[in-house]
Design an enzyme around this catalytic site. Structure first.
Site, PDB file in Angstrom:
ATOM      1  N   CYS A 152      22.945 -18.024  17.013  1.00  0.00           N
ATOM      2  CA  CYS A 152      21.913 -17.000  16.879  1.00  0.00           C
ATOM      3  C   CYS A 152      20.826 -17.573  15.974  1.00  0.00           C
ATOM      4  O   CYS A 152      20.578 -18.772  15.980  1.00  0.00           O
ATOM      5  CB  CYS A 152      22.498 -15.693  16.348  1.00  0.00           C
ATOM      6  N   ARG A 164      24.730 -12.747  13.681  1.00  0.00           N
ATOM      7  CA  ARG A 164      25.131 -12.240  14.999  1.00  0.00           C
ATOM      8  C   ARG A 164      26.225 -13.101  15.610  1.00  0.00           C
ATOM      9  O   ARG A 164      27.176 -12.573  16.203  1.00  0.00           O
ATOM     10  CB  ARG A 164      23.926 -12.185  15.947  1.00  0.00           C
TER      11      ARG A 164
END
Length: 102
Positions: A61, A66
């Site tokens: 990410c 994330r």
């Protein structure tokens, strides 16, 4: 680390590179050959579930937040080999590794 992930990509030309950032982030620059699946998409897990669970994946990410959360989803879906780029594409940039426009 980004360097170790880059080695995985070189060592396994069949590795699938997943960029789980938003499309806007993806189009600002990505690792060559990346496929974009937006972590924030309502059907993120369903999109992952359609992928080959036995393939070798390199996933990232922006900064690692994330992708850290996504590792749980990959585990729940029983993926066999997922390498997370620690620190995301920001760490990739910091290590001087190349990015391309998709």
């Amino acid at each position: 680390s980004p360097t170790e992930a880059a080695e995985v990509i070189v060592d396994d030309p069949n590795a699938i590179i997943l960029d789980i950032r938003t499309p806007e982030e993806f189009y600002a620059g990505t690792i060559e050959g990346s496929i974009n699946i937006d972590f924030y998409a309502d059907d993120f897990a369903a999109q992952l579930d359609r992928l080959d669970k036995d393939a070798n994946y390199v996933m990232y990410c922006n900064s690692g937040n994330r992708s850290g959360e996504a590792m749980d989803i990959f585990a729940d879906l029983e993926f066999q080999s997922v390498t997370e780029i620690d620190g995301g594409i920001q760490a990739w940039y910091a290590d001087g590794l190349p990015v391309v426009a998709p």
